[in-house]
Design a protein around this motif. Structure first.
Motif, PDB file in Angstrom:
ATOM      1  N   LEU A   1       1.078  -1.424  -0.168  1.00  0.00           N
ATOM      2  CA  LEU A   1      -0.286  -0.085   0.157  1.00  0.00           C
ATOM      3  C   LEU A   1       0.970   1.600  -0.039  1.00  0.00           C
ATOM      4  O   LEU A   1       0.672   1.818  -0.889  1.00  0.00           O
ATOM      5  CB  LEU A   1      -1.107  -0.130   1.250  1.00  0.00           C
ATOM      6  CG  LEU A   1      -1.924  -0.706   1.493  1.00  0.00           C
ATOM      7  CD1 LEU A   1      -2.841  -0.592   2.563  1.00  0.00           C
ATOM      8  CD2 LEU A   1      -3.383   0.013   0.090  1.00  0.00           C
ATOM      9  N   ALA A   2       1.881   1.160   1.011  1.00  0.00           N
ATOM     10  CA  ALA A   2       2.959   2.706   1.030  1.00  0.00           C
ATOM     11  C   ALA A   2       3.459   2.493  -0.459  1.00  0.00           C
ATOM     12  O   ALA A   2       3.653   4.281  -0.672  1.00  0.00           O
ATOM     13  CB  ALA A   2       3.613   2.400   1.775  1.00  0.00           C
ATOM     14  N   GLN A   3       4.193   1.141  -1.246  1.00  0.00           N
ATOM     15  CA  GLN A   3       4.943   1.867  -2.658  1.00  0.00           C
ATOM     16  C   GLN A   3       3.524   2.097  -3.514  1.00  0.00           C
ATOM     17  O   GLN A   3       4.307   3.180  -3.729  1.00  0.00           O
ATOM     18  CB  GLN A   3       5.123   0.354  -2.574  1.00  0.00           C
ATOM     19  CG  GLN A   3       5.878   0.301  -3.971  1.00  0.00           C
ATOM     20  CD  GLN A   3       6.956  -1.458  -3.762  1.00  0.00           C
ATOM     21  OE1 GLN A   3       6.319  -1.805  -3.569  1.00  0.00           O
ATOM     22  NE2 GLN A   3       7.571  -1.469  -5.020  1.00  0.00           N
TER      23      GLN A   3
ATOM     24  N   SER B   1       6.394   7.199   1.768  1.00  0.00           N
ATOM     25  CA  SER B   1       8.038   6.731   2.549  1.00  0.00           C
ATOM     26  C   SER B   1       7.917   6.128   3.152  1.00  0.00           C
ATOM     27  O   SER B   1       7.550   5.806   3.731  1.00  0.00           O
ATOM     28  CB  SER B   1       8.324   8.378   2.535  1.00  0.00           C
ATOM     29  OG  SER B   1       8.534   8.459   4.094  1.00  0.00           O
ATOM     30  N   LEU B   2       9.472   5.581   2.914  1.00  0.00           N
ATOM     31  CA  LEU B   2       9.739   3.726   3.861  1.00  0.00           C
ATOM     32  C   LEU B   2       9.804   5.064   5.445  1.00  0.00           C
ATOM     33  O   LEU B   2       9.681   4.373   6.521  1.00  0.00           O
ATOM     34  CB  LEU B   2      11.293   3.737   3.537  1.00  0.00           C
ATOM     35  CG  LEU B   2      11.514   2.714   4.357  1.00  0.00           C
ATOM     36  CD1 LEU B   2      10.634   1.752   4.774  1.00  0.00           C
ATOM     37  CD2 LEU B   2      13.246   2.363   3.477  1.00  0.00           C
TER      38      LEU B   2
ATOM     39  N   VAL C   1      -8.134   4.772   5.956  1.00  0.00           N
ATOM     40  CA  VAL C   1      -7.381   4.104   5.107  1.00  0.00           C
ATOM     41  C   VAL C   1      -7.420   4.084   4.075  1.00  0.00           C
ATOM     42  O   VAL C   1      -6.377   4.897   3.520  1.00  0.00           O
ATOM     43  CB  VAL C   1      -6.856   2.684   5.781  1.00  0.00           C
ATOM     44  CG1 VAL C   1      -5.383   2.560   5.228  1.00  0.00           C
ATOM     45  CG2 VAL C   1      -6.406   2.465   7.399  1.00  0.00           C
ATOM     46  N   PHE C   2      -8.689   3.359   3.349  1.00  0.00           N
ATOM     47  CA  PHE C   2      -8.445   3.948   2.072  1.00  0.00           C
ATOM     48  C   PHE C   2      -8.673   4.966   1.695  1.00  0.00           C
ATOM     49  O   PHE C   2      -7.909   5.724   0.153  1.00  0.00           O
ATOM     50  CB  PHE C   2      -9.592   2.782   1.412  1.00  0.00           C
ATOM     51  CG  PHE C   2      -9.338   2.747  -0.210  1.00  0.00           C
ATOM     52  CD1 PHE C   2      -8.750   2.370  -0.931  1.00  0.00           C
ATOM     53  CD2 PHE C   2     -10.507   3.423  -1.128  1.00  0.00           C
ATOM     54  CE1 PHE C   2      -8.206   2.043  -2.623  1.00  0.00           C
ATOM     55  CE2 PHE C   2     -10.435   3.397  -2.112  1.00  0.00           C
ATOM     56  CZ  PHE C   2      -9.924   3.053  -3.439  1.00  0.00           C
ATOM     57  N   LEU C   3      -9.626   6.339   2.335  1.00  0.00           N
ATOM     58  CA  LEU C   3     -10.333   7.342   1.668  1.00  0.00           C
ATOM     59  C   LEU C   3      -8.492   8.242   1.534  1.00  0.00           C
ATOM     60  O   LEU C   3      -8.988   9.739   0.693  1.00  0.00           O
ATOM     61  CB  LEU C   3     -11.463   7.724   2.212  1.00  0.00           C
ATOM     62  CG  LEU C   3     -12.878   6.530   1.811  1.00  0.00           C
ATOM     63  CD1 LEU C   3     -13.579   7.303   2.346  1.00  0.00           C
ATOM     64  CD2 LEU C   3     -12.563   6.064   0.442  1.00  0.00           C
TER      65      LEU C   3
ATOM     66  N   SER D   1      -1.466  10.650   2.159  1.00  0.00           N
ATOM     67  CA  SER D   1      -0.096  12.036   2.763  1.00  0.00           C
ATOM     68  C   SER D   1       0.799  10.949   4.046  1.00  0.00           C
ATOM     69  O   SER D   1      -0.227   9.880   3.979  1.00  0.00           O
ATOM     70  CB  SER D   1      -0.267  12.666   3.762  1.00  0.00           C
ATOM     71  OG  SER D   1      -0.414  12.920   4.738  1.00  0.00           O
ATOM     72  N   GLY D   2       1.944  11.115   4.199  1.00  0.00           N
ATOM     73  CA  GLY D   2       2.411   9.844   4.879  1.00  0.00           C
ATOM     74  C   GLY D   2       1.742  10.052   5.784  1.00  0.00           C
ATOM     75  O   GLY D   2       1.279   8.533   7.726  1.00  0.00           O
TER      76      GLY D   2
END
Length: 222
Positions: free
Chosen positions: A51-53, A58-59, A107-109, A114-115
């Motif tokens: 999801l983050a990717q 960012s990591l 989470v999805f919306l 942003s991080g």
């Protein structure tokens, strides 16, 4: 009055000896709570990295989210356990499961923008998930007694094994099929809401009763 009290004590002793093989009602509890709930949060748990990717998180934010998630998960167990002592387990589960559904949708919306939002929404999701490890063993003891609580809970906990399939491979397949993570997240939210309604239904459900043998009945009236 003394005879009635003795009969009630004997029945309670019988209730405390309920095992998995002595009642089919634990199957209803498994279907009601065990199946929908553990499968819900395995989606963000197993897929946080992808999801983050995909959302260009960012990591560093991903690392922070995963670190805070563990704190939220553990804190949620304490908090929701405390709440259940105040208002009851079924009501507490219904509230937590409903908030879990809202958190999953958030989470999805919101998390993809942003991080910071990604971290906040994941933390809220895990905070409303950890309660199952506090409330499930407790409500199982309420329903089936303490004598065989461990073996009974092992059956209920097996739902997490099923959840690993839902949150892992199936979620990815759904995302690939629909070209978006909306289906896994919305599907998980529906499962959470379903579990919330079922938790409320438990309040109206009669507690399981162990069938008393003729010998037991004769002892009860002595």
């Amino acid at each position: 009055a003394a005879q009635q009290a003795q009969s009630e004590r004997h029945f309670q002793q019988q209730q405390d000896r309920l095992t998995r093989g002595e009642t089919t009602d634990i199957g209803a509890l498994y279907d009601t709570l065990g199946m929908p709930r553990p499968g819900v949060t395995t989606v963000p748990t197993a897929q946080a990295g992808p999801l983050a990717q995909e959302w260009n998180i960012s990591l560093s934010w991903l690392t922070m989210a995963l670190a805070l998630d563990r704190i939220a998960n553990g804190g949620g167990r304490v908090f929701w356990g405390w709440v259940s002592d105040k208002i009851g387990r079924e009501v507490t589960m219904a509230i937590a499961f409903g908030l879990q559904a809202a958190s999953l949708v958030s989470v999805f919306l919101l998390g993809q923008f942003s991080g910071l939002l990604f971290t906040i929404t994941l933390v809220l999701t895990f905070f409303t998930w950890g309660e199952i490890y506090t409330l499930f063993p407790s409500i199982l003891g309420d329903w089936f007694g303490a004598r065989h609580a461990t073996s009974n809970y092992s059956f209920l906990y097996s739902a997490k094994g099923v959840a690993a399939i839902l949150g892992g491979g199936l979620a990815v397949k759904m995302a690939e099929r629909f070209g978006s993570w909306s289906a896994p997240f919305y599907g998980s939210a529906v499962l959470a809401l379903t579990a919330a309604l079922m938790a409320l239904a438990l309040r109206k459900t009669r507690l399981p009763r162990k069938t008393m043998t003729a010998e037991s009945q004769s002892v009860a009236v002595l």
